[in-house]
Design an enzyme around this catalytic site. Structure first.
Site, mmCIF file in Angstrom:
data_model
loop_
_atom_site.group_PDB
_atom_site.id
_atom_site.type_symbol
_atom_site.label_atom_id
_atom_site.label_comp_id
_atom_site.label_asym_id
_atom_site.label_seq_id
_atom_site.Cartn_x
_atom_site.Cartn_y
_atom_site.Cartn_z
ATOM 1 N N TYR A 54 10.504 34.572 73.680
ATOM 2 C CA TYR A 54 11.764 34.931 73.009
ATOM 3 C C TYR A 54 12.707 33.743 73.044
ATOM 4 O O TYR A 54 12.993 33.203 74.107
ATOM 5 C CB TYR A 54 12.429 36.129 73.710
ATOM 6 C CG TYR A 54 12.457 37.325 72.801
ATOM 7 C CD1 TYR A 54 13.210 37.299 71.628
ATOM 8 C CD2 TYR A 54 11.724 38.462 73.085
ATOM 9 C CE1 TYR A 54 13.211 38.371 70.760
ATOM 10 C CE2 TYR A 54 11.720 39.544 72.228
ATOM 11 C CZ TYR A 54 12.464 39.503 71.058
ATOM 12 O OH TYR A 54 12.458 40.552 70.208
ATOM 13 N N GLU A 56 15.910 33.496 71.045
ATOM 14 C CA GLU A 56 17.086 33.737 70.196
ATOM 15 C C GLU A 56 18.107 32.628 70.371
ATOM 16 O O GLU A 56 18.428 32.236 71.492
ATOM 17 C CB GLU A 56 17.713 35.087 70.537
ATOM 18 C CG GLU A 56 16.888 36.240 70.001
ATOM 19 C CD GLU A 56 17.269 37.561 70.617
ATOM 20 O OE1 GLU A 56 17.561 37.582 71.830
ATOM 21 O OE2 GLU A 56 17.264 38.567 69.892
ATOM 22 N N ASP A 201 15.829 26.991 44.773
ATOM 23 C CA ASP A 201 14.764 27.704 45.489
ATOM 24 C C ASP A 201 13.457 27.037 45.079
ATOM 25 O O ASP A 201 12.905 27.331 44.027
ATOM 26 C CB ASP A 201 14.784 29.185 45.107
ATOM 27 C CG ASP A 201 13.630 29.956 45.744
ATOM 28 O OD1 ASP A 201 12.795 29.332 46.426
ATOM 29 O OD2 ASP A 201 13.578 31.189 45.550
ATOM 30 N N THR A 228 9.789 28.321 50.742
ATOM 31 C CA THR A 228 8.736 28.801 51.627
ATOM 32 C C THR A 228 8.058 27.566 52.215
ATOM 33 O O THR A 228 8.240 26.451 51.718
ATOM 34 C CB THR A 228 7.652 29.592 50.866
ATOM 35 O OG1 THR A 228 7.057 28.724 49.899
ATOM 36 C CG2 THR A 228 8.228 30.812 50.165
ATOM 37 N N LYS A 231 3.316 27.484 50.472
ATOM 38 C CA LYS A 231 2.739 27.315 49.131
ATOM 39 C C LYS A 231 2.258 25.874 49.001
ATOM 40 O O LYS A 231 1.371 25.481 49.750
ATOM 41 C CB LYS A 231 3.763 27.762 48.090
ATOM 42 C CG LYS A 231 4.092 29.260 48.235
ATOM 43 C CD LYS A 231 5.090 29.790 47.238
ATOM 44 C CE LYS A 231 5.388 31.258 47.516
ATOM 45 N NZ LYS A 231 6.434 31.807 46.621
ATOM 46 N N ARG A 237 2.831 30.756 56.785
ATOM 47 C CA ARG A 237 3.773 31.590 56.036
ATOM 48 C C ARG A 237 5.134 31.505 56.713
ATOM 49 O O ARG A 237 5.246 31.726 57.923
ATOM 50 C CB ARG A 237 3.345 33.061 56.044
ATOM 51 C CG ARG A 237 1.964 33.333 55.568
ATOM 52 C CD ARG A 237 1.815 34.776 55.126
ATOM 53 N NE ARG A 237 2.324 34.892 53.781
ATOM 54 C CZ ARG A 237 1.679 34.452 52.703
ATOM 55 N NH1 ARG A 237 0.511 33.896 52.794
ATOM 56 N NH2 ARG A 237 2.226 34.558 51.518
HETATM 57 C C1 LIG Z 1 7.275 32.877 46.797
HETATM 58 C C2 LIG Z 1 8.701 32.786 46.435
HETATM 59 C C3 LIG Z 1 9.685 33.407 47.220
HETATM 60 C C4 LIG Z 1 9.371 34.397 48.320
HETATM 61 O O1 LIG Z 1 8.652 33.949 49.361
HETATM 62 P P1 LIG Z 1 7.939 34.986 50.390
HETATM 63 O O2 LIG Z 1 7.473 34.094 51.470
HETATM 64 O O3 LIG Z 1 6.873 35.666 49.624
HETATM 65 O O4 LIG Z 1 8.977 35.949 50.854
HETATM 66 C C5 LIG Z 1 11.007 33.186 46.889
HETATM 67 N N1 LIG Z 1 11.347 32.420 45.833
HETATM 68 C C6 LIG Z 1 10.426 31.846 45.037
HETATM 69 C C7 LIG Z 1 10.866 31.006 43.887
HETATM 70 C C8 LIG Z 1 9.075 32.018 45.304
HETATM 71 O O5 LIG Z 1 8.165 31.456 44.501
#
Ligand SMILES: *Cc1c(COP(=O)(O)O)cnc(C)c1O
Length: 422
Positions: A54, A56, A201, A228, A231, A237
């Site tokens: 933990y 935090e 994003d 993220t 990807k 993840r």
């Molecule tokens: C994949 C994605 C997310 C969300 O990510 P998760 O890990 O699935 O919650 C947010 N924004 C964009 C543009 C994405 O492609």
């Protein structure tokens, strides 16, 4: 195959599921553009005893004792993230991309405030204000779109007009089904005119930015990046929030992640992020990133030769969105299913202003990050695209599909998933 000796001994059912998934990943071809294969080093960090702790708070400011090593690993993850994206603040605790975006909205907005983001059917993400998401109960989301689905150009004039009228606090750039580069400078200019914060994003393209194959929004003056880590960045993840030269936003982000929204950070995942960021800093990651783009171009070429309509007219990144219903009379759901039968995994996807329903839209979305990790070059990517089209044009011919399935398995077996990238 990896050994799961402890799971096998005590829990055969779960062991079977894990081994089955491992085999599925090894034998098929993964074209879902948001998926990838992590290294054994990342998997080891994920499976490490860091998960027991933990922590935090943040390095040097925790609520519990015993943080020598968790502080060390989170600090490494932060400093590598900052180096990768050329910025001076990183919060590496968000549990995934969606929670990172939700946290950022709460960090920067008051209830009722407005966010201007990309229309979802034009490539935006669910977390950019789809009516089914919880944040729409609190904040107001308005949209911009492409000016022309054939070129993919964003309608920046309309964006400015909407921004002037709706006075958004955030202007959001980023997408999960858009195949072109954005003109980040135009976003920044429009945001300046209406006093909005610019947020990119870059969940899908983080690895392409880290590998310098695509532009870094910070270099064009963006305030915040959310992403993220699993990807194109090829890590575990997880999510992350970055800023450059904005102490106020940095503090708000830290407070909103903890204690505002999350409890204890997942330190095993943060250790794995640190390992993955180390891999992304290695010079060969830039080679990987540029090969992803080359492979997508090779697939684009095959689709163009076969007169299949691609949204945005093609691709400048890692993904292609093809109008298979418009061009071949095969719906997105049927295409997904029949390609699955030959061992090619991708997803159905709505196209801009799709007339068909979300569960059976007109398009398919596919990309090259995972096959490039396996070592595919333009040559193999071209073959995959040709096999896709052959499958789609013979979707009811069992013998053609059986042959293609064998060919895909042979191709996959010649390119085993690598264990290490450095
Ligand atoms: C994949 C994605 C997310 C969300 O990510 P998760 O890990 O699935 O919650 C947010 N924004 C964009 C543009 C994405 O492609």
């Amino acid at each position: 195959m990896k050994s799961y000796s402890f799971i096998q001994k005590q829990d055969q059912d779960v062991a079977n599921a894990i081994s089955g998934e491992e085999k599925r990943q090894a034998e098929g071809l993964e074209l879902i553009p948001s998926e990838n294969y992590v290294s054994q080093a990342v998997l080891q960090a994920l499976g490490s005893p860091m998960t027991n702790k933990y922590s935090e708070g943040y390095p040097g400011k925790r609520y519990y004792g015993g943080q020598m090593y968790t502080d060390a690993v989170e600090t490494i993850a932060q400093s590598r993230a900052k180096e990768l994206f050329n910025c001076d603040f990183a919060n590496v605790q968000p549990l995934s991309g969606a929670p990172a975006n939700v946290a950022l909205y709460f960090a920067l907005l008051n209830p009722g405030d407005t966010v201007l983001g990309m229309d979802l059917s034009h490539g935006g993400h669910l977390t950019h204000g789809h009516p089914v998401t919880a944040v729409t109960k609190v904040f107001n989301f308005v949209r911009y779109k492409m000016k022309d689905a054939e070129t993919g150009e964003i309608d920046y004039d309309k964006m400015l007009a909407v921004a002037k009228q709706e006075k958004p606090k955030i202007i959001l750039a980023g997408f999960s089904a858009y195949s072109r580069e954005l003109d980040y400078k135009k976003f920044v200019d429009i945001a300046k005119e209406v006093g909005a914060i610019t947020v990119a994003d870059m969940a899908h393209i983080a690895g392409l930015i880290a590998g310098k194959a695509l532009r870094n929004p910070f270099d064009d003056g963006f305030d915040v990046i959310t992403t993220t880590t699993h990807k194109t960045l090829r890590g575990p993840r997880g999510g992350m929030i970055l800023t450059r030269e904005n102490e106020e936003i940095a503090q708000r982000v830290d407070k909103t992640i903890f204690p505002g929204m999350q409890g204890g950070p997942h330190m095993n995942v943060i250790a794995a992020k640190a390992v993955a960021f180390g891999e992304a800093l290695h010079p060969n990651f830039a080679v990987y990133a540029s090969q992803i783009l080359k492979n997508a171009k090779a697939m684009e070429e095959v689709f163009r030769k076969n007169n299949i309509r691609m949204l945005g007219g093609g691709t400048s990144n890692h993904l292609i969105l093809a109008d298979v219903f418009g061009s071949l009379g095969v719906s997105g759901a049927d295409a997904e299913k029949v390609l699955d039968e030959v061992g090619i995994t991708l997803n159905k996807n709505a196209i801009a202003d799709d007339v068909r329903k979300p569960m059976d839209p007109s398009g398919i979305r596919f990309g090259t990050p995972a096959i490039t990790t396996r070592g595919f070059t333009e040559k193999e990517s071209t073959i995959v695209a040709e096999k896709m089209i052959e499958t789609l044009t013979h979707k009811d011919d069992a013998s053609v599909k059986a042959r293609i399935k064998t060919e895909i398995e042979d191709l996959a077996s010649r390119f085993p998933i690598p264990e290490s990238f450095v």
